[in-house]
Design a protein around this motif. Structure first.
Motif, mmCIF file in Angstrom:
data_model
loop_
_atom_site.group_PDB
_atom_site.id
_atom_site.type_symbol
_atom_site.label_atom_id
_atom_site.label_comp_id
_atom_site.label_asym_id
_atom_site.label_seq_id
_atom_site.Cartn_x
_atom_site.Cartn_y
_atom_site.Cartn_z
ATOM 1 N N ASN A 68 1.365 3.996 -3.062
ATOM 2 C CA ASN A 68 1.121 5.427 -2.823
ATOM 3 C C ASN A 68 2.326 6.288 -3.191
ATOM 4 O O ASN A 68 2.174 7.484 -3.422
ATOM 5 C CB ASN A 68 0.750 5.668 -1.364
ATOM 6 C CG ASN A 68 -0.639 5.178 -1.034
ATOM 7 O OD1 ASN A 68 -1.464 4.987 -1.915
ATOM 8 N ND2 ASN A 68 -0.895 4.945 0.238
ATOM 9 N N ASN A 108 -0.520 -6.845 -6.729
ATOM 10 C CA ASN A 108 0.669 -6.835 -5.874
ATOM 11 C C ASN A 108 1.930 -7.295 -6.585
ATOM 12 O O ASN A 108 3.006 -6.755 -6.363
ATOM 13 C CB ASN A 108 0.431 -7.692 -4.637
ATOM 14 C CG ASN A 108 -0.614 -7.098 -3.722
ATOM 15 O OD1 ASN A 108 -1.037 -5.955 -3.906
ATOM 16 N ND2 ASN A 108 -1.045 -7.857 -2.747
ATOM 17 N N SER A 137 -3.716 -2.493 -7.599
ATOM 18 C CA SER A 137 -4.124 -3.599 -6.731
ATOM 19 C C SER A 137 -3.403 -4.909 -7.078
ATOM 20 O O SER A 137 -3.525 -5.886 -6.345
ATOM 21 C CB SER A 137 -5.635 -3.800 -6.823
ATOM 22 O OG SER A 137 -5.999 -4.135 -8.139
ATOM 23 N N LYS A 188 0.836 -1.210 0.000
ATOM 24 C CA LYS A 188 0.000 0.000 0.000
ATOM 25 C C LYS A 188 0.868 1.256 0.000
ATOM 26 O O LYS A 188 0.622 2.190 -0.766
ATOM 27 C CB LYS A 188 -0.925 -0.034 1.238
ATOM 28 C CG LYS A 188 -1.864 1.129 1.332
ATOM 29 C CD LYS A 188 -2.969 0.997 0.322
ATOM 30 C CE LYS A 188 -3.974 2.104 0.576
ATOM 31 N NZ LYS A 188 -4.740 2.413 -0.587
#
Length: 171
Positions: free
Chosen positions: A61, A135, A133, A57
């Motif tokens: 970002n 990964n 999303s 996450k």
């Protein structure tokens, strides 16, 4: 860390170390290829060992910042290569180039630029198609980023060695 993961990491480190040792007995382009594969294996072992601690996450970002760093590094490297090409008329720099002393610097520079371009392309892919999303794609992006940072650092180290050699020759 489970035993299989530990064994894979140890195996990657051993193979990388063996390739690094073998590279000392090779010449010019082969040295670069063997060492680059060794560096990739070292980084792969570390990345695989610590990937459970990576916060996907936070990485997703900060993709824009990482891409900016990657593009800046590519710009520095490309500018440096251009400056060296401009100095090819200087007798000693030309002899370094002809005698393959600058090869390690140039091969690493080309690889860093290519990896930085791959990073930028992955960023565009992730951003354009909302793939943050995924990964595995973020981890691959991060791996390429760290590989470019590693090779950039090694390129600077090789470049400093060449500068010291030139400086010693001038005296």
């Amino acid at each position: 860390m489970d035993k299989i993961k530990f064994l894979i990491c140890i195996l990657l480190l051993i193979i990388g170390f063996v390739l690094f040792i073998i590279s000392k007995k090779k010449k010019y382009k082969q040295i670069y290829m063997y060492r680059t594969i060794a560096y990739v294996l070292f980084l792969s072992a570390l990345f695989y060992m610590f990937n459970e601690y990576i916060n996907i996450k936070k990485i997703s970002n900060s993709l824009e910042t990482l891409t900016t760093i990657s593009a800046t590094i590519a710009g520095f490297v490309f500018s440096g290569i251009s400056i060296i090409f401009a100095l090819l008329n200087v007798e000693y720099v030309n002899s370094l180039f002809k005698n393959n002393f600058l090869d390690k610097v140039f091969y690493k520079a080309y690889t860093v630029v290519i990896l930085s371009l791959i990073d930028i392309a992955l960023y565009v892919l992730i951003n354009q198609f909302s793939m943050a999303s995924y990964n595995i794609l973020i981890l691959f992006y991060l791996y390429i980023f760290w590989l470019s940072i590693l090779l950039y650092s090694l390129m600077i180290f090789d470049f400093i060695k060449v500068i010291k050699r030139v400086k010693g020759k001038i005296k």
